[in-house]
Design an enzyme around this catalytic site. Structure first.
Site, PDB file in Angstrom:
ATOM      1  N   CYS A  39      -5.852   0.251   5.667  1.00  0.00           N
ATOM      2  CA  CYS A  39      -6.355   1.629   5.582  1.00  0.00           C
ATOM      3  C   CYS A  39      -7.424   1.818   4.530  1.00  0.00           C
ATOM      4  CB  CYS A  39      -5.202   2.599   5.311  1.00  0.00           C
ATOM      5  SG  CYS A  39      -4.424   2.355   3.697  1.00  0.00           S
ATOM      6  N   HIS A  52     -41.379  11.374 -28.864  1.00  0.00           N
ATOM      7  CA  HIS A  52     -40.283  12.191 -28.348  1.00  0.00           C
ATOM      8  C   HIS A  52     -40.813  13.531 -27.848  1.00  0.00           C
ATOM      9  CE1 HIS A  52     -36.286  13.803 -27.828  1.00  0.00           C
ATOM     10  NE2 HIS A  52     -36.585  14.830 -28.595  1.00  0.00           N
ATOM     11  N   CYS A 101       7.063  33.556 -31.884  1.00  0.00           N
ATOM     12  CA  CYS A 101       5.976  33.136 -30.986  1.00  0.00           C
ATOM     13  C   CYS A 101       6.425  32.123 -29.956  1.00  0.00           C
ATOM     14  CB  CYS A 101       4.807  32.566 -31.789  1.00  0.00           C
ATOM     15  SG  CYS A 101       5.184  31.012 -32.652  1.00  0.00           S
ATOM     16  N   CYS A 103     -36.449  11.696 -22.359  1.00  0.00           N
ATOM     17  CA  CYS A 103     -36.674  12.967 -23.048  1.00  0.00           C
ATOM     18  C   CYS A 103     -37.740  13.808 -22.348  1.00  0.00           C
ATOM     19  CB  CYS A 103     -37.048  12.726 -24.508  1.00  0.00           C
ATOM     20  SG  CYS A 103     -38.538  11.743 -24.742  1.00  0.00           S
ATOM     21  N   CYS A 123       0.092   3.136   3.813  1.00  0.00           N
ATOM     22  CA  CYS A 123       0.501   2.541   5.089  1.00  0.00           C
ATOM     23  C   CYS A 123       1.554   1.459   4.915  1.00  0.00           C
ATOM     24  CB  CYS A 123      -0.709   1.974   5.825  1.00  0.00           C
ATOM     25  SG  CYS A 123      -1.499   0.584   4.989  1.00  0.00           S
ATOM     26  N   CYS A 164      10.675  28.852 -32.192  1.00  0.00           N
ATOM     27  CA  CYS A 164      10.425  30.021 -33.038  1.00  0.00           C
ATOM     28  C   CYS A 164      10.795  31.287 -32.279  1.00  0.00           C
ATOM     29  CB  CYS A 164       8.958  30.049 -33.473  1.00  0.00           C
ATOM     30  SG  CYS A 164       8.516  31.512 -34.447  1.00  0.00           S
ATOM     31  N   CYS A 175       7.663  27.979 -38.824  1.00  0.00           N
ATOM     32  CA  CYS A 175       6.832  27.771 -37.634  1.00  0.00           C
ATOM     33  C   CYS A 175       5.412  27.399 -38.057  1.00  0.00           C
ATOM     34  CB  CYS A 175       6.817  29.025 -36.770  1.00  0.00           C
ATOM     35  SG  CYS A 175       5.801  28.870 -35.279  1.00  0.00           S
ATOM     36  N   CYS A 230      28.526  19.448   2.912  1.00  0.00           N
ATOM     37  CA  CYS A 230      29.141  20.743   3.241  1.00  0.00           C
ATOM     38  C   CYS A 230      29.769  20.670   4.636  1.00  0.00           C
ATOM     39  CB  CYS A 230      28.092  21.841   3.170  1.00  0.00           C
ATOM     40  SG  CYS A 230      28.705  23.465   3.668  1.00  0.00           S
ATOM     41  N   CYS A 270       2.958  30.590 -36.628  1.00  0.00           N
ATOM     42  CA  CYS A 270       2.996  31.938 -37.199  1.00  0.00           C
ATOM     43  C   CYS A 270       3.666  31.991 -38.574  1.00  0.00           C
ATOM     44  CB  CYS A 270       3.714  32.888 -36.250  1.00  0.00           C
ATOM     45  SG  CYS A 270       5.456  32.471 -35.976  1.00  0.00           S
ATOM     46  N   CYS A 286       0.854  -1.196   0.000  1.00  0.00           N
ATOM     47  CA  CYS A 286       0.000   0.000   0.000  1.00  0.00           C
ATOM     48  C   CYS A 286       0.884   1.237   0.000  1.00  0.00           C
ATOM     49  CB  CYS A 286      -0.919  -0.002   1.214  1.00  0.00           C
ATOM     50  SG  CYS A 286      -1.919   1.499   1.365  1.00  0.00           S
TER      51      CYS A 286
END
Length: 708
Positions: free
Chosen positions: A27, A585, A158, A443, A13, A155, A169, A90, A172, A10
């Site tokens: 769970c 209908h 754009c 309907c 859990c 491009c 492109c 570090c 554009c 799981c």
């Protein structure tokens, strides 16, 4: 295989469950699902990243394009220990930094030079990570898209990412830059992408440390300077950025957990249109997906590409936007076969769901002997008057998508059932329009909700109220139904008597129809719906059943007025709704908003403000015969004058200058429900954005091309 190997863990859990369990035993969390959507793998130069991955694990040897988040799949062994082994600590703050970092990310302390006695493995410099298998679902996520960036050129006008073979492109039409400019632009973008990826990985920390490992490119001097400046700037807003990333990550995880297989197939098809992959569209079509489906806000957020995807876009919109002519031909064929419609309830699903919840909340059951359900709100749907401000071509497209042209033609031209009076339709602005709805047994319920709230009975809320009212008030409605059926048969000269058992069997059948979604309904159900609405229902319909050859088979018996006779008159509204009936209908008949003229009708001074729309619904047919009033008791039955008197008691009636007896249907945009008004405005905005000179098949121009 051992017992431990066949169980699944799981993700919440960590309990190990048996393979047959679909939920966690501890769970109750849902079992993670596997990869759903696949497409042909990208042919990039960095394909060696996933070289250890076996293509046979997915269908057809293809790799997934869009799939659930890694948290929704079975966990795999993490490479966290390998990453930590390659990092250097570090000496000031003990923070674990990436091997190529020359300063500590947290405190900016200089990295110590490696001691001669220090092993290469501990320092992390000069060591090479051990190869491991890449998760196919993560191979194409945002972080690993860096490997495929060399296939595209950006491009300069754009900023759209075009395929390497494109000479200009696709958005554009700007020509592709020369090789030097393209390489410089690609290097710049790659450097910024690396910085962003390092930042994202650092703030996610241990939560994302188990993701796919990336091979770092050689660090140039320019990259080092940019990264150092970026690290200094970002430290001030580190806490806020981390919190925002966590909230965004949780939100995306919730959206992904709600997604179903069809949803993933749809998103894959959308990406397939943008990327030119026809196989993704075919996979979505073969699964029974709706070609006219629109992108929601959550789906757009999940796709995370605002330059390509927007709320409300369909596959047709995307094909037009990215000039996929081959795909457009296939998609338009599918849409034309489905006779694409666009009613207000389809444009904004979120608002439609809120309206359905409002309807469910406004349904109450009356206490006492007559325990019938009823609606507390009076809502009447009308087409907005702003439609007349649209260009003629756009108006024609709008009416094609919202109206049922076949029903309109049958009720107007084949038989003069509606709009037969020129005075009502033209001078008094009371022309009726037949709205399109689902052609199924629902309907009647759809048309009732369309005439009031403008939506479908998708969740069967109205059908459930109908069934419960029939069941709880069975004695009241049964008595009315039995008396009416007996009188109706005798009026046609049919003198017969049925045993009580036969009456009970017929009544049980009527009750069963109300409880079955999709089952056709009868006159009794309209009578009950009038009580639920607490207002009259007028049905304009064909008088005869006809075969496909046009032969008359019998009377339909639906046309007429249905009054809530079992309620007190003071408990009901006098403003009716109108329905149309044609060959099994039902359709909602609605009017268009007008200016609320005064002094309309003979001697009828309405004294209303300009916001109120009054529609005059005729109470007589084209032959000037009074419409039947259904389910009258023996005491209420009488001649035509007595029935007209009864109609005047339950309806606001007047006589026009042409001598037509009409009922006044009143509606007001200002007093209408705000959710309905908002839904209609969003639906109308879709047509306001259409340019009248468009030559595109779906009637919409690509308005955002210049913004790409």
């Amino acid at each position: 295989m051992s017992e431990h190997g066949i169980k699944w863990a799981c993700e919440y859990c960590t309990y190990e469950n048996w393979p047959s369990a679909i939920k966690c035993t501890m769970c109750r969390a849902q079992r993670p699902s596997g990869t759903i959507i696949t497409e042909d793998p990208f042919k990039s130069g960095s394909s060696d990243v996933g070289r250890d991955w076996d293509p046979s694990s997915t269908e057809g040897g293809s790799s997934p394009l869009i799939c659930p988040d890694s948290s929704a799949r079975p966990r795999v062994k993490s490479s966290y220990s390998m990453e930590n082994a390659n990092k250097w600590s570090c000496h000031m703050c003990t923070y674990l930094n990436w091997p190529r970092a020359i300063r500590c990310t947290q405190c900016l302390s200089q990295r110590r030079t490696r001691s001669p006695t220090e092993s290469p493995q501990s320092s992390g410099s000069g060591s090479r990570p051990v190869a491991f298998s890449v998760d196919p679902c993560e191979e194409y996520n945002d972080r690993n898209k860096l490997n495929t960036r060399t296939q595209h050129w950006t491009c300069s006008v754009c900023t759209y990412e075009n395929w390497a073979k494109a000479k200009k492109c696709v958005v554009c039409d700007h020509p592709r830059p020369n090789n030097i400019e393209a390489i410089e632009l690609a290097e710049t973008e790659e450097a910024s992408s690396i910085i962003n990826e390092q930042d994202r990985a650092r703030w996610r920390g241990g939560c994302s440390s188990g993701n796919s490992q990336r091979r770092s490119p050689p660090t140039t001097k320019r990259d080092s300077e940019v990264k150092m400046d970026f690290q200094r700037i970002e430290l001030a807003g580190a806490v806020g950025t981390k919190e925002e990333l966590e909230v965004d990550f949780k939100k995306l995880k919730q959206i992904k957990n709600r997604m179903k297989k069809t949803d993933w197939l749809f998103l894959n098809a959308c990406v397939g249109v943008v990327e030119g992959d026809l196989a993704a569209i075919e996979a979505y079509k073969s699964s029974g997906g709706d070609i006219a489906r629109q992108l929601t806000a959550d789906e757009v957020r999940l796709l995370n590409r605002p330059s390509a995807f927007d709320v409300g876009y369909t596959l047709v919109h995307l094909a037009i936007r990215f000039q996929r002519q081959d795909m457009l031909a296939i998609l338009l064929t599918e849409v034309s076969q489905q006779a694409a419609k666009c009613i207000p309830a389809m444009v904004c699903p979120e608002l439609t769901e809120q309206i359905r919840r409002e309807i469910a909340a406004s349904l109450h059951q009356r206490k006492g002997d007559f325990a019938c359900y009823f609606l507390t709100d009076l809502v009447t749907f009308t087409l907005p008057a702003d439609i007349e401000d649209l260009p003629p071509t756009v108006q024609e497209k709008l009416f094609d998508e919202v109206l049922d042209r076949d029903v309109q033609k049958e009720l107007e031209e084949e038989s003069p059932i509606i709009n037969w009076s020129l005075e009502l339709a033209t001078r008094l602005d009371s022309r009726l329009y037949a709205l399109w709805n689902r052609t199924a047994g629902d309907c009647l319920l759809d048309s009732v909700l369309q005439a009031t709230w403008g939506i479908y009975d998708k969740d069967s809320v109205l059908r459930k109220a109908l069934h419960d009212s029939l069941h709880d008030c069975s004695h009241w409605f049964y008595t009315r139904w039995k008396d009416w059926e007996s009188w109706y048969s005798q009026s046609f000269g049919l003198h017969f008597s049925l045993r009580e058992e036969q009456w009970q069997e017929d009544w049980a059948f009527i009750l069963s129809l109300a409880s079955q979604p999709g089952a056709s309904l009868e006159q009794t159900h309209i009578f009950v719906l009038a009580h639920i609405l607490r207002r009259p229902i007028i049905v304009y319909g064909v008088k005869y059943y006809k075969s496909f050859r046009g032969e008359t088979l019998g009377y339909t018996r639906f046309q007429g007025v249905y009054l809530p006779l079992l309620w007190e008159q003071s408990f009901c509204w006098k403003s009716p709704i109108a329905l149309g009936y044609t060959r099994g209908h039902f359709s909602a008949l609605v009017a268009m908003e007008n200016d609320g003229y005064g002094n309309r009708g003979a001697g009828a001074n309405l004294n209303t403000d300009d916001d109120v729309t009054i529609t005059f619904l005729p109470l007589v047919d084209s032959e000037r015969k009074l419409l039947h009033v259904h389910f009258l008791s023996a005491q209420e039955l009488g001649n035509e004058e007595q029935q007209e008197k009864l109609l005047r008691e339950w309806l606001d009636c007047c006589v026009t200058e042409g001598g037509v007896l009409v009922a006044m249907q009143k509606s007001s945009r200002r007093r209408n429900h705000p959710l309905v008004t908002q839904m209609v405005e969003k639906w109308l905005d879709r047509y306001r954005q259409i340019r009248p000179c468009t030559s595109l098949s779906d009637g919409e121009e690509d308005e955002d091309d210049e913004d790409e």
